[in-house]
Motif scaffolding. Sequence first.
Motif, PDB file in Angstrom:
ATOM      1  N   GLY A  10      69.449  30.921  67.762  1.00 14.00           N
ATOM      2  CA  GLY A  10      68.172  30.957  67.310  1.00 14.00           C
ATOM      3  C   GLY A  10      67.831  30.702  65.907  1.00 14.00           C
ATOM      4  N   LEU A  11      68.795  29.809  65.406  1.00 15.42           N
ATOM      5  CA  LEU A  11      68.832  29.525  63.787  1.00 15.42           C
ATOM      6  C   LEU A  11      67.534  28.437  63.898  1.00 15.42           C
ATOM      7  CD1 LEU A  11      72.607  29.152  63.620  1.00 15.42           C
ATOM      8  CD2 LEU A  11      71.158  31.259  63.640  1.00 15.42           C
ATOM      9  N   CYS A  12      67.315  28.214  62.548  1.00 15.95           N
ATOM     10  CA  CYS A  12      66.236  27.100  62.220  1.00 15.95           C
ATOM     11  C   CYS A  12      66.857  25.781  61.394  1.00 15.95           C
ATOM     12  CB  CYS A  12      65.040  27.861  61.261  1.00 15.95           C
ATOM     13  SG  CYS A  12      65.627  28.491  59.959  1.00 15.95           S
ATOM     14  N   ALA A  13      65.997  24.842  61.528  1.00 12.37           N
ATOM     15  CA  ALA A  13      66.436  23.693  60.972  1.00 12.37           C
ATOM     16  C   ALA A  13      65.344  22.577  60.689  1.00 12.37           C
ATOM     17  CB  ALA A  13      67.541  22.769  61.799  1.00 12.37           C
ATOM     18  N   ARG A 100      60.065  32.975  66.149  1.00 10.66           N
ATOM     19  CA  ARG A 100      60.083  33.956  65.327  1.00 10.66           C
ATOM     20  C   ARG A 100      61.172  33.780  64.341  1.00 10.66           C
ATOM     21  NH1 ARG A 100      56.188  34.245  67.399  1.00 10.66           N
ATOM     22  NH2 ARG A 100      55.016  36.142  68.312  1.00 10.66           N
ATOM     23  N   PRO A 101      61.017  32.815  63.237  1.00 14.97           N
ATOM     24  CA  PRO A 101      62.010  32.502  62.364  1.00 14.97           C
ATOM     25  C   PRO A 101      62.158  33.657  61.115  1.00 14.97           C
ATOM     26  CG  PRO A 101      59.841  31.366  61.786  1.00 14.97           C
ATOM     27  CD  PRO A 101      59.712  32.299  62.888  1.00 14.97           C
ATOM     28  N   ASP A 145      72.076  22.770  51.119  1.00  8.91           N
ATOM     29  CA  ASP A 145      72.272  23.978  50.921  1.00  8.91           C
ATOM     30  C   ASP A 145      71.146  25.178  51.432  1.00  8.91           C
ATOM     31  OD1 ASP A 145      74.739  23.245  49.809  1.00  8.91           O
ATOM     32  OD2 ASP A 145      74.052  23.666  47.964  1.00  8.91           O
ATOM     33  N   ARG A 146      70.110  24.477  51.070  1.00  9.01           N
ATOM     34  CA  ARG A 146      68.909  25.421  51.628  1.00  9.01           C
ATOM     35  C   ARG A 146      68.983  25.630  53.232  1.00  9.01           C
ATOM     36  NH1 ARG A 146      63.515  23.743  52.812  1.00  9.01           N
ATOM     37  NH2 ARG A 146      62.056  25.350  52.919  1.00  9.01           N
ATOM     38  N   ILE A 147      68.840  24.702  53.997  1.00  7.15           N
ATOM     39  CA  ILE A 147      68.919  24.684  55.464  1.00  7.15           C
ATOM     40  C   ILE A 147      70.163  25.512  55.753  1.00  7.15           C
ATOM     41  CG2 ILE A 147      69.245  23.497  57.500  1.00  7.15           C
ATOM     42  CD1 ILE A 147      66.372  23.567  56.136  1.00  7.15           C
ATOM     43  N   ALA A 148      71.366  25.191  55.166  1.00  8.90           N
ATOM     44  CA  ALA A 148      72.698  25.999  55.766  1.00  8.90           C
ATOM     45  C   ALA A 148      72.178  27.434  55.344  1.00  8.90           C
ATOM     46  CB  ALA A 148      73.802  25.340  55.021  1.00  8.90           C
ATOM     47  N   GLY A 149      71.885  27.667  54.360  1.00  8.02           N
ATOM     48  CA  GLY A 149      71.633  29.012  53.935  1.00  8.02           C
ATOM     49  C   GLY A 149      70.714  29.903  54.780  1.00  8.02           C
ATOM     50  N   GLU A 150      69.617  29.232  55.386  1.00  5.03           N
ATOM     51  CA  GLU A 150      68.743  29.877  56.374  1.00  5.03           C
ATOM     52  C   GLU A 150      69.462  30.190  57.671  1.00  5.03           C
ATOM     53  OE1 GLU A 150      65.269  27.677  56.966  1.00  5.03           O
ATOM     54  OE2 GLU A 150      64.536  27.703  54.881  1.00  5.03           O
ATOM     55  N   ARG A 152      72.802  30.328  58.060  1.00  2.00           N
ATOM     56  CA  ARG A 152      73.804  31.443  57.915  1.00  2.00           C
ATOM     57  C   ARG A 152      72.968  32.974  57.884  1.00  2.00           C
ATOM     58  NH1 ARG A 152      76.534  27.439  54.063  1.00  2.00           N
ATOM     59  NH2 ARG A 152      78.336  26.762  55.377  1.00  2.00           N
ATOM     60  N   GLN A 153      71.868  32.868  57.355  1.00  2.24           N
ATOM     61  CA  GLN A 153      71.137  34.086  57.418  1.00  2.24           C
ATOM     62  C   GLN A 153      70.783  34.670  58.676  1.00  2.24           C
ATOM     63  OE1 GLN A 153      70.610  36.404  54.309  1.00  2.24           O
ATOM     64  NE2 GLN A 153      70.068  37.473  56.203  1.00  2.24           N
ATOM     65  N   GLU A 154      70.479  33.714  59.606  1.00  4.13           N
ATOM     66  CA  GLU A 154      70.052  34.327  60.913  1.00  4.13           C
ATOM     67  C   GLU A 154      71.429  34.576  61.484  1.00  4.13           C
ATOM     68  OE1 GLU A 154      67.594  34.245  62.339  1.00  4.13           O
ATOM     69  OE2 GLU A 154      66.017  32.798  61.494  1.00  4.13           O
ATOM     70  N   ILE A 155      72.365  34.208  61.259  1.00  6.13           N
ATOM     71  CA  ILE A 155      73.771  34.627  61.893  1.00  6.13           C
ATOM     72  C   ILE A 155      73.991  36.105  61.437  1.00  6.13           C
ATOM     73  CG2 ILE A 155      76.268  34.585  61.734  1.00  6.13           C
ATOM     74  CD1 ILE A 155      75.296  32.807  63.940  1.00  6.13           C
ATOM     75  N   GLU A 156      73.827  36.204  60.112  1.00  3.89           N
ATOM     76  CA  GLU A 156      74.129  37.592  59.303  1.00  3.89           C
ATOM     77  C   GLU A 156      72.819  38.668  60.052  1.00  3.89           C
ATOM     78  OE1 GLU A 156      75.919  40.508  57.281  1.00  3.89           O
ATOM     79  OE2 GLU A 156      76.298  38.335  57.704  1.00  3.89           O
ATOM     80  N   ASN A 157      71.712  38.327  60.178  1.00  7.42           N
ATOM     81  CA  ASN A 157      70.794  38.878  61.013  1.00  7.42           C
ATOM     82  C   ASN A 157      71.308  39.525  62.246  1.00  7.42           C
ATOM     83  OD1 ASN A 157      69.183  38.954  58.682  1.00  7.42           O
ATOM     84  ND2 ASN A 157      67.964  37.392  59.594  1.00  7.42           N
TER      85      ASN A 157
END
Length: 236
Positions: A10-13, A100-101, A145-150, A152-157
């Motif tokens: 469910g990550l975003c791109a 739900r991003p 970096d911005r997209i990768a950060g988003e 990775r944040q989804e994985i962390e969530n």
Amino acid sequence: MGKLVSKAAGLCAGLALLIGETSCMGPGTGMAAEQAFAMSASALSGAESYGLAGEIALYEPGGKLGSKAAYKGEVRQHGNVKLSWRTPGALTANAKNAYRPAGYRPLKLLEVMNGRNAAMAFVGGTSADGSVRLRIKLNDKTAKDRIAGELRQEIENLRTGNLAGGSREKELLATAERRLEEALATLSVDTVVYWTADSKSWFPKRMKEETALSYRWKGKAFSEKRICLTNFLASG
């Protein structure tokens, strides 16, 4: 969020690059595009409270709409905004389009839009309603970096919400993270932002982000796009 999102839990791109006519100086403004954006960003940060309303549309390869969501929010006393999300009525019945991003924050984009990370130019002249429009293209590294950060944040969530999960759940999460990192190693991103502001107050009216990304997943090439629209609503 298309193939990468569905495969990486469910990550975003990303989204499509649009090129418009630009000029170095804004007619009637007497300033460079970088200065105009700084004035507008300052007007926003100086506002004690304002509202936000917008939407995100995610497109799969071939241009087919993958998912869409609308949001509203309000910033009070210069604080962080809390967004409420909804899926537009026409898509509500389709489960795969319910998006739900959790990792998306529209104002985070402001942190990387500056002269070091982006090329800025005016688009056209001042419009009849007194609006000034800027085209802001993030450099390749900043965009990636911005997209990768988003993502990775989804994985962390997911990890944070799965602390009590069993070994099977943790194994699946580890696999998703590994596959995501493999995809991120091949990721390329183009991000262009169209920023519209009032030429007198410099308070922003609209921010439209268009991002296109390409990557490889299990050896296959994929491309996706994301279009994010934010309307700024001045209080009072």
